[in-house]
Design a protein around this motif. Structure first.
Motif, PDB file in Angstrom:
ATOM      1  N   UNK A  34       0.717  -1.368  -0.116  1.00  0.00           N
ATOM      2  CA  UNK A  34       0.081   0.029   0.077  1.00  0.00           C
ATOM      3  C   UNK A  34       0.816   1.312  -0.042  1.00  0.00           C
ATOM      4  N   UNK A  35       0.284   2.278  -0.444  1.00  0.00           N
ATOM      5  CA  UNK A  35       1.148   3.420  -0.605  1.00  0.00           C
ATOM      6  C   UNK A  35       1.749   4.168   0.489  1.00  0.00           C
ATOM      7  N   UNK A  36       1.111   3.928   1.862  1.00  0.00           N
ATOM      8  CA  UNK A  36       1.771   4.444   2.839  1.00  0.00           C
ATOM      9  C   UNK A  36       2.978   3.637   3.189  1.00  0.00           C
ATOM     10  N   UNK A  37       2.831   2.309   3.329  1.00  0.00           N
ATOM     11  CA  UNK A  37       4.136   1.434   3.492  1.00  0.00           C
ATOM     12  C   UNK A  37       5.089   1.622   2.473  1.00  0.00           C
ATOM     13  N   UNK A  51      -0.931   7.175  -6.026  1.00  0.00           N
ATOM     14  CA  UNK A  51      -1.452   6.065  -6.751  1.00  0.00           C
ATOM     15  C   UNK A  51      -2.142   6.328  -7.861  1.00  0.00           C
ATOM     16  N   UNK A  52      -2.236   5.271  -8.551  1.00  0.00           N
ATOM     17  CA  UNK A  52      -2.896   5.129  -9.742  1.00  0.00           C
ATOM     18  C   UNK A  52      -4.114   4.473  -9.832  1.00  0.00           C
ATOM     19  N   UNK A  53      -5.147   5.036 -10.078  1.00  0.00           N
ATOM     20  CA  UNK A  53      -6.708   4.088 -10.074  1.00  0.00           C
ATOM     21  C   UNK A  53      -7.157   4.436 -11.577  1.00  0.00           C
ATOM     22  N   UNK A  54      -7.819   3.357 -11.713  1.00  0.00           N
ATOM     23  CA  UNK A  54      -8.387   2.997 -13.176  1.00  0.00           C
ATOM     24  C   UNK A  54      -9.932   2.971 -12.988  1.00  0.00           C
ATOM     25  N   UNK A  95      -4.926  -5.630 -15.624  1.00  0.00           N
ATOM     26  CA  UNK A  95      -3.631  -6.080 -16.340  1.00  0.00           C
ATOM     27  C   UNK A  95      -4.408  -5.984 -17.810  1.00  0.00           C
ATOM     28  N   UNK A  96      -5.644  -6.574 -18.100  1.00  0.00           N
ATOM     29  CA  UNK A  96      -6.103  -6.620 -19.339  1.00  0.00           C
ATOM     30  C   UNK A  96      -6.065  -5.220 -20.126  1.00  0.00           C
ATOM     31  N   UNK A  97      -6.407  -4.191 -19.318  1.00  0.00           N
ATOM     32  CA  UNK A  97      -6.804  -2.846 -19.944  1.00  0.00           C
ATOM     33  C   UNK A  97      -5.549  -1.855 -19.660  1.00  0.00           C
ATOM     34  N   UNK A  98      -4.545  -2.251 -18.739  1.00  0.00           N
ATOM     35  CA  UNK A  98      -3.364  -1.341 -18.707  1.00  0.00           C
ATOM     36  C   UNK A  98      -2.108  -2.130 -19.085  1.00  0.00           C
ATOM     37  N   UNK A  99      -2.049  -3.163 -18.939  1.00  0.00           N
ATOM     38  CA  UNK A  99      -0.760  -3.873 -18.966  1.00  0.00           C
ATOM     39  C   UNK A  99       0.013  -4.131 -17.854  1.00  0.00           C
ATOM     40  N   UNK A 100      -0.539  -3.471 -16.673  1.00  0.00           N
ATOM     41  CA  UNK A 100      -0.086  -3.605 -15.435  1.00  0.00           C
ATOM     42  C   UNK A 100      -0.553  -4.112 -14.427  1.00  0.00           C
ATOM     43  N   UNK A 101      -0.136  -4.813 -13.222  1.00  0.00           N
ATOM     44  CA  UNK A 101      -0.949  -5.440 -12.186  1.00  0.00           C
ATOM     45  C   UNK A 101      -1.249  -4.699 -11.170  1.00  0.00           C
ATOM     46  N   UNK A 102      -2.271  -4.926 -10.318  1.00  0.00           N
ATOM     47  CA  UNK A 102      -2.423  -4.274  -9.022  1.00  0.00           C
ATOM     48  C   UNK A 102      -1.259  -4.018  -8.148  1.00  0.00           C
ATOM     49  N   UNK A 103      -1.232  -2.748  -7.846  1.00  0.00           N
ATOM     50  CA  UNK A 103       0.174  -2.465  -6.974  1.00  0.00           C
ATOM     51  C   UNK A 103       1.331  -2.167  -7.722  1.00  0.00           C
ATOM     52  N   UNK A 130       5.275   8.076  -8.315  1.00  0.00           N
ATOM     53  CA  UNK A 130       4.131   6.940  -8.839  1.00  0.00           C
ATOM     54  C   UNK A 130       4.704   5.690  -9.161  1.00  0.00           C
ATOM     55  N   UNK A 131       3.967   4.719  -9.347  1.00  0.00           N
ATOM     56  CA  UNK A 131       4.555   3.473  -9.586  1.00  0.00           C
ATOM     57  C   UNK A 131       5.379   3.331 -10.741  1.00  0.00           C
ATOM     58  N   UNK A 132       6.430   2.616 -10.768  1.00  0.00           N
ATOM     59  CA  UNK A 132       7.251   2.657 -11.927  1.00  0.00           C
ATOM     60  C   UNK A 132       7.065   1.346 -12.907  1.00  0.00           C
ATOM     61  N   UNK A 133       5.859   0.849 -12.644  1.00  0.00           N
ATOM     62  CA  UNK A 133       5.221  -0.199 -13.485  1.00  0.00           C
ATOM     63  C   UNK A 133       5.298  -1.563 -12.858  1.00  0.00           C
ATOM     64  N   UNK A 134       5.803  -1.837 -11.926  1.00  0.00           N
ATOM     65  CA  UNK A 134       5.895  -3.323 -11.422  1.00  0.00           C
ATOM     66  C   UNK A 134       5.878  -3.181  -9.780  1.00  0.00           C
ATOM     67  N   UNK A 135       5.426  -3.977  -9.109  1.00  0.00           N
ATOM     68  CA  UNK A 135       5.623  -4.104  -7.800  1.00  0.00           C
ATOM     69  C   UNK A 135       6.968  -3.837  -7.182  1.00  0.00           C
ATOM     70  N   UNK A 136       7.383  -3.103  -6.355  1.00  0.00           N
ATOM     71  CA  UNK A 136       8.687  -3.128  -5.800  1.00  0.00           C
ATOM     72  C   UNK A 136       9.675  -1.953  -6.422  1.00  0.00           C
ATOM     73  N   UNK A 137       8.938  -1.055  -7.512  1.00  0.00           N
ATOM     74  CA  UNK A 137       9.520   0.140  -8.082  1.00  0.00           C
ATOM     75  C   UNK A 137       8.688   1.282  -8.339  1.00  0.00           C
TER      76      UNK A 137
END
Length: 159
Positions: A34-37, A51-54, A95-103, A130-137
């Protein structure tokens, strides 16, 4: 040993447009994504981590970039998008719409360029994370560059 970071679509897009950004990585094995963590893990103030919300309207998808501690007001989002009503897309469809996964959903480099809105709180900061496109980045860039690359409008989006 230095682990080379694999490029995500977000990084490739910023590189191709020669937009400077700083990458930050964090350990996600504890499941706290989560963003705070994440802000704590990368040692940055929570106020500049977004955070990025769709969400989906009657005909289109929309991307909303809001502070991690805040909540998107769906009515304000719908108004900004020119829709009567919007709903968050189901997690299974991200993922279907953005190419990315939650988080790991970055507002940069999605499968398509959707109408994008950044909350007006970004006016008070110079750089945004913002997210770099994968969890952990995560990636840090100027609000102006994020606005430019996503063709975003800055509007009031929060509850």
């Amino acid at each position: 040993m230095v682990v080379k970071q694999a490029k995500t679509n977000a990084m490739r897009m910023l590189d191709s447009k020669k937009i400077p950004y700083e990458l930050m990585t964090y350990d996600s094995q504890d499941g706290k994504i989560d963003g705070v963590s994440v802000a704590e893990k990368i040692g940055k103030p929570v106020s500049i981590v977004y955070k990025t919300l769709v969400a989906q309207g009657s005909k289109n998808l929309y991307v909303f970039i809001v502070p991690v501690e805040a909540e998107l007001d769906l009515k304000k989002g719908a108004k900004a998008a020119g829709e009567k009503k919007i709903d968050m897309i189901p997690v299974k469809d991200i993922q279907k719409w953005t190419g990315y996964i939650r988080g790991g959903c970055s507002p940069v480099g999605m499968k398509k360029l959707y109408s994008t809105f950044i909350d007006e709180s970004a006016h008070t900061i110079e750089k945004i994370i913002v997210s770099g496109g994968k969890i952990g980045v995560q990636m840090e860039l100027t609000v102006e560059n994020l606005k430019q690359v996503t063709q975003a409008n800055i509007v009031d989006l929060l509850k």
